[in-house]
Design a protein around this motif. Sequence first.
Motif: not given
Length: 381
Positions: A21-31, A147-150
Amino acid sequence: MAENNRTPHNNKQTAPIITGAERTDVYLPLLQNMNIAVVSNHTSLVGKTHLVDTLVALGIRVKKIFSPEHGFRGDAAAGEHVISGVDIKTGLPVVSLYGNKKKPAHSDLHGIELVIYDIQDVGVRFYTYISTMTLMMEACAEQNIPVIIFDRPNPNGFYVDGPVLENGFESFVGMHPVPVVYGMTIGEYALMVNGEGWLKGGLKCELKVIEVLSYQHTTLYHLPVKPSPNLATMEAVYLYPSLCFFEGTFLSVGRGTPKPFQWVGHPNFLPGKLRFTPVNTPGAALNPVLIGQECRGIDYTFLVDSILQHKRLYLEPLIEAASFFSDNPGFFNSYFNILAGNCALQKQIQSKMSLDEIKKEWNDSLEAFHSIRKKYLLYPE
């Protein structure tokens, strides 16, 4: 709970643990530009801020929250009916996945393009968050929703032990053929459920795991917040796999006391030197076992060091209590076999098999599970 959740205790690792959940740089582009649903509770934190609040502040289109046992804010007692409603802080609709509806209905996911799952688990088969995850994966697979698992560290991820659940004993407190302590993070577990075809009808869910950084299974991860109302200390988290079996007996496992899953007792348990009386405790214990009765009990916190050192399940407290009450046919209740995942363990204890003899019965199934498990591990052991 300990405040510092970033210090490993039994290896040479020095880098801080970074949760998915803290790795916003990785997942924000996916959202971006997606209608998002989030499966979360009070443990879904980015630093000290709730994940949902974080995503909303970043402009992500969160449309719905799904909450597991204990509710979105984590204040419902175990087994208590959790109602759906609206989150006061964000105004978002909250759908309960505990109580009468444990799997999202088709309509619950209408218009949702992506589901995020982010809940701190404790790595024990009968802890229901993995069942909630499985049923959400199944619902999403049926509607082709990714589904994305944080991912988050498993505080009991440093060992694997216990009987493997057998066919015919599946329930919400045990859906899959895994041992009581399975030694996997939620991300690894999700990959296993998907990869082994354990979703209904062998469905496959489109799945991505945002991995934890600087974590390995030997890391002793101290939780920043309690994962549920009755696991209020790290001692309780470590003891939970061993002491939860008492929920399948007529003894109290400390619900409604200051030390749930650390204290065990009964009014007639003569070996117990401790005295406690279970009471209703808002948000933690609703009509607990032996409510209002003074129990003679034992504080099993002393076992924690042995669990950490020997990395195994401790059935000795259960075996000793069963021996003391051997003349009472009501010691075990109907829930015990559901927790054990078989009918053998109860019979083995009643027949006074030794612990070594009992564990020998697990060996083959545990070895088979290890072979499955290793295919899905994301982190070193």
